[in-house]
Design a protein around this motif. Structure first.
Motif, PDB file in Angstrom:
ATOM      1  N   LEU A   1       0.826  -1.206   0.000  1.00  0.00           N
ATOM      2  CA  LEU A   1       0.000   0.000   0.000  1.00  0.00           C
ATOM      3  C   LEU A   1       0.861   1.257   0.000  1.00  0.00           C
ATOM      4  CD1 LEU A   1      -2.712   1.389   0.147  1.00  0.00           C
ATOM      5  CD2 LEU A   1      -2.739   0.975   2.625  1.00  0.00           C
ATOM      6  N   ARG A   2       1.944   1.263   0.747  1.00  0.00           N
ATOM      7  CA  ARG A   2       2.834   2.422   0.771  1.00  0.00           C
ATOM      8  C   ARG A   2       3.420   2.690  -0.612  1.00  0.00           C
ATOM      9  NH1 ARG A   2       6.954   1.819   5.681  1.00  0.00           N
ATOM     10  NH2 ARG A   2       7.665   3.810   4.811  1.00  0.00           N
ATOM     11  N   LEU A   3       3.805   1.625  -1.311  1.00  0.00           N
ATOM     12  CA  LEU A   3       4.316   1.795  -2.671  1.00  0.00           C
ATOM     13  C   LEU A   3       3.261   2.422  -3.578  1.00  0.00           C
ATOM     14  CD1 LEU A   3       6.227  -1.582  -3.111  1.00  0.00           C
ATOM     15  CD2 LEU A   3       7.256   0.692  -2.988  1.00  0.00           C
ATOM     16  N   LEU A   4       2.034   1.927  -3.488  1.00  0.00           N
ATOM     17  CA  LEU A   4       0.961   2.464  -4.318  1.00  0.00           C
ATOM     18  C   LEU A   4       0.708   3.931  -4.009  1.00  0.00           C
ATOM     19  CD1 LEU A   4      -1.445   1.577  -6.340  1.00  0.00           C
ATOM     20  CD2 LEU A   4      -2.837   1.770  -4.272  1.00  0.00           C
ATOM     21  N   LEU A   5       0.615   4.275  -2.725  1.00  0.00           N
ATOM     22  CA  LEU A   5       0.356   5.663  -2.353  1.00  0.00           C
ATOM     23  C   LEU A   5       1.472   6.573  -2.827  1.00  0.00           C
ATOM     24  CD1 LEU A   5      -0.978   5.132   1.294  1.00  0.00           C
ATOM     25  CD2 LEU A   5      -2.327   5.639  -0.744  1.00  0.00           C
TER      26      LEU A   5
ATOM     27  N   ALA B   1       7.070  -7.109  -5.078  1.00  0.00           N
ATOM     28  CA  ALA B   1       8.224  -6.441  -4.482  1.00  0.00           C
ATOM     29  C   ALA B   1       8.047  -6.269  -2.973  1.00  0.00           C
ATOM     30  CB  ALA B   1       8.444  -5.087  -5.140  1.00  0.00           C
ATOM     31  N   ALA B   2       6.829  -6.015  -2.532  1.00  0.00           N
ATOM     32  CA  ALA B   2       6.579  -5.853  -1.100  1.00  0.00           C
ATOM     33  C   ALA B   2       6.854  -7.147  -0.345  1.00  0.00           C
ATOM     34  CB  ALA B   2       5.130  -5.407  -0.876  1.00  0.00           C
ATOM     35  N   GLN B   3       6.356  -8.272  -0.873  1.00  0.00           N
ATOM     36  CA  GLN B   3       6.593  -9.564  -0.223  1.00  0.00           C
ATOM     37  C   GLN B   3       8.073  -9.926  -0.249  1.00  0.00           C
ATOM     38  OE1 GLN B   3       4.367 -11.467   1.390  1.00  0.00           O
ATOM     39  NE2 GLN B   3       2.545 -10.298   0.868  1.00  0.00           N
TER      40      GLN B   3
ATOM     41  N   SER C   1      15.983  -5.105  -8.660  1.00  0.00           N
ATOM     42  CA  SER C   1      16.936  -3.998  -8.551  1.00  0.00           C
ATOM     43  C   SER C   1      16.353  -2.715  -9.124  1.00  0.00           C
ATOM     44  CB  SER C   1      18.243  -4.350  -9.267  1.00  0.00           C
ATOM     45  OG  SER C   1      18.921  -5.389  -8.602  1.00  0.00           O
ATOM     46  N   VAL C   2      15.596  -2.836 -10.212  1.00  0.00           N
ATOM     47  CA  VAL C   2      14.918  -1.669 -10.774  1.00  0.00           C
ATOM     48  C   VAL C   2      13.955  -1.087  -9.747  1.00  0.00           C
ATOM     49  CG1 VAL C   2      13.274  -0.913 -12.535  1.00  0.00           C
ATOM     50  CG2 VAL C   2      15.171  -2.400 -13.173  1.00  0.00           C
ATOM     51  N   PHE C   3      13.232  -1.958  -9.060  1.00  0.00           N
ATOM     52  CA  PHE C   3      12.300  -1.501  -8.039  1.00  0.00           C
ATOM     53  C   PHE C   3      13.021  -0.818  -6.891  1.00  0.00           C
ATOM     54  CE2 PHE C   3       8.178  -3.053  -9.251  1.00  0.00           C
ATOM     55  CZ  PHE C   3       7.346  -2.264  -8.462  1.00  0.00           C
ATOM     56  N   LYS C   4      14.125  -1.402  -6.450  1.00  0.00           N
ATOM     57  CA  LYS C   4      14.853  -0.833  -5.320  1.00  0.00           C
ATOM     58  C   LYS C   4      15.359   0.578  -5.623  1.00  0.00           C
ATOM     59  CE  LYS C   4      17.728  -3.714  -3.124  1.00  0.00           C
ATOM     60  NZ  LYS C   4      18.728  -4.793  -2.933  1.00  0.00           N
ATOM     61  N   SER C   5      15.499   0.900  -6.887  1.00  0.00           N
ATOM     62  CA  SER C   5      16.003   2.213  -7.281  1.00  0.00           C
ATOM     63  C   SER C   5      14.906   3.266  -7.359  1.00  0.00           C
ATOM     64  CB  SER C   5      16.704   2.115  -8.647  1.00  0.00           C
ATOM     65  OG  SER C   5      17.779   1.209  -8.602  1.00  0.00           O
TER      66      SER C   5
ATOM     67  N   PHE D   1      10.405   3.318  -3.285  1.00  0.00           N
ATOM     68  CA  PHE D   1      10.903   2.157  -2.553  1.00  0.00           C
ATOM     69  C   PHE D   1      11.976   2.515  -1.526  1.00  0.00           C
ATOM     70  CE2 PHE D   1      12.205  -2.233  -1.954  1.00  0.00           C
ATOM     71  CZ  PHE D   1      11.054  -2.936  -2.259  1.00  0.00           C
ATOM     72  N   ARG D   2      12.651   3.646  -1.728  1.00  0.00           N
ATOM     73  CA  ARG D   2      13.774   3.978  -0.861  1.00  0.00           C
ATOM     74  C   ARG D   2      13.407   4.075   0.621  1.00  0.00           C
ATOM     75  NH1 ARG D   2      18.029   2.193  -2.234  1.00  0.00           N
ATOM     76  NH2 ARG D   2      19.118   3.646  -0.862  1.00  0.00           N
ATOM     77  N   PRO D   3      12.261   4.678   0.987  1.00  0.00           N
ATOM     78  CA  PRO D   3      11.936   4.729   2.429  1.00  0.00           C
ATOM     79  C   PRO D   3      11.801   3.342   3.055  1.00  0.00           C
ATOM     80  CG  PRO D   3      10.599   6.302   1.206  1.00  0.00           C
ATOM     81  CD  PRO D   3      11.293   5.453   0.186  1.00  0.00           C
ATOM     82  N   LEU D   4      11.312   2.366   2.290  1.00  0.00           N
ATOM     83  CA  LEU D   4      11.173   1.012   2.830  1.00  0.00           C
ATOM     84  C   LEU D   4      12.535   0.422   3.151  1.00  0.00           C
ATOM     85  CD1 LEU D   4       8.457  -0.534   0.461  1.00  0.00           C
ATOM     86  CD2 LEU D   4       8.135   0.827   2.533  1.00  0.00           C
ATOM     87  N   LEU D   5      13.507   0.647   2.275  1.00  0.00           N
ATOM     88  CA  LEU D   5      14.829   0.067   2.461  1.00  0.00           C
ATOM     89  C   LEU D   5      15.591   0.696   3.625  1.00  0.00           C
ATOM     90  CD1 LEU D   5      15.961  -0.227  -1.272  1.00  0.00           C
ATOM     91  CD2 LEU D   5      15.164  -2.061   0.218  1.00  0.00           C
ATOM     92  N   SER D   6      15.202   1.898   4.021  1.00  0.00           N
ATOM     93  CA  SER D   6      15.912   2.584   5.102  1.00  0.00           C
ATOM     94  C   SER D   6      15.368   2.224   6.483  1.00  0.00           C
ATOM     95  CB  SER D   6      15.829   4.101   4.915  1.00  0.00           C
ATOM     96  OG  SER D   6      14.502   4.571   5.068  1.00  0.00           O
ATOM     97  N   GLU D   7      14.197   1.611   6.544  1.00  0.00           N
ATOM     98  CA  GLU D   7      13.591   1.304   7.840  1.00  0.00           C
ATOM     99  C   GLU D   7      14.153   0.012   8.421  1.00  0.00           C
ATOM    100  OE1 GLU D   7       9.370   1.266   7.649  1.00  0.00           O
ATOM    101  OE2 GLU D   7       9.230   3.372   7.084  1.00  0.00           O
ATOM    102  N   ARG D   8      14.184  -0.051   9.731  1.00  0.00           N
ATOM    103  CA  ARG D   8      14.691  -1.238  10.419  1.00  0.00           C
ATOM    104  C   ARG D   8      13.717  -1.658  11.515  1.00  0.00           C
ATOM    105  NH1 ARG D   8      17.058  -0.977   6.541  1.00  0.00           N
ATOM    106  NH2 ARG D   8      19.296  -1.031   6.115  1.00  0.00           N
TER     107      ARG D   8
END
Length: 223
Positions: A16-20, A168-170, A193-197, A201-208
């Motif tokens: 949902l975050r990606l869609l928004l 990509a979310a899963q 990799s295209v998605f990660k760029s 998508f970047r905010p998802l990759l930064s969260e822990r």
């Protein structure tokens, strides 16, 4: 302003975050651990599941990630994610269900239970047999993504769609939890990799997630 109740490793919230983000819809993140069963959260969603999207000013509460994604498809014209002919829209919905249900049931769900819930909630070690089976099943799903990318620019056809966001979310959650072996899956790796760029998508990759750290390649857009 929309308030999105979620936790960092909820794959349905990530979809949902990606869609928004792709549609340019503003929202505030509200951290919610659904296993805590807060009364305020259960009042919004008695099922006790994330994501929940709530706008108190409008008096609107949206539940279930697929239903919520459809809501924004119908109300926001920018960046349509269920697009094309009727047959193509059916294919997008088929793949969304495949990743939301089968991939989650085979891979993401077991990994979350063994590597997150058992550690944070039950204080138990993971079951190595369950982890091995989840990683084995992940290979089968990546084989199918390889096949799709061999025949299409994106998973469901010529354009990026909700099917790509769901997959990509899963995968991102499974990858965070060390459940993805990319060896032999160059098509899937290239697509991901295209998605990660993408900026969405970047905010998802930064969260822990507290205590649980991802493998070193997780946030590397070239890995």
């Amino acid at each position: 302003m929309w308030q999105l109740h979620q936790f960092p490793l909820c794959p349905f919230s990530r979809k949902l975050r990606l869609l928004l983000s792709e549609k340019g819809v503003a929202y505030d993140l509200w951290r919610e651990n659904p296993w805590e069963g807060r009364d305020e959260f259960l009042a919004l969603n008695p099922a006790g599941r994330t994501p929940v999207l709530h706008d108190s000013d409008k008096g609107v509460t949206l539940l279930d990630s697929r239903a919520t994604c459809e809501y924004f498809e119908e109300t926001v014209e920018k960046s349509p994610m269920i697009n094309g002919t009727a047959a193509n829209r059916a294919e997008i919905r088929r793949l969304v269900a495949l990743f939301d249900e089968n991939f989650f049931g085979d891979v993401t769900g077991p990994l979350l239970n063994e590597r997150m819930k058992k550690r944070l909630i039950y204080r138990q070690p993971p079951d190595s047999r369950v982890l091995r089976e989840a990683m084995k099943l992940a290979h089968g799903h990546l084989d199918y993504i390889d096949y799709l990318i061999d025949h299409r620019p994106w998973l469901a056809g010529a354009q990026m769609s909700l099917a790509d966001l769901a997959a990509a979310a899963q995968i991102s959650v499974a990858d965070y939890l060390g459940g993805i072996d990319w060896a032999g899956h160059e098509q899937s790796r290239g697509w991901y990799s295209v998605f990660k760029s993408r900026p969405s998508f970047r905010p998802l990759l930064s969260e822990r997630m507290e205590v649980i750290q991802p493998p070193s390649h997780y946030a590397d857009v070239n890995a």
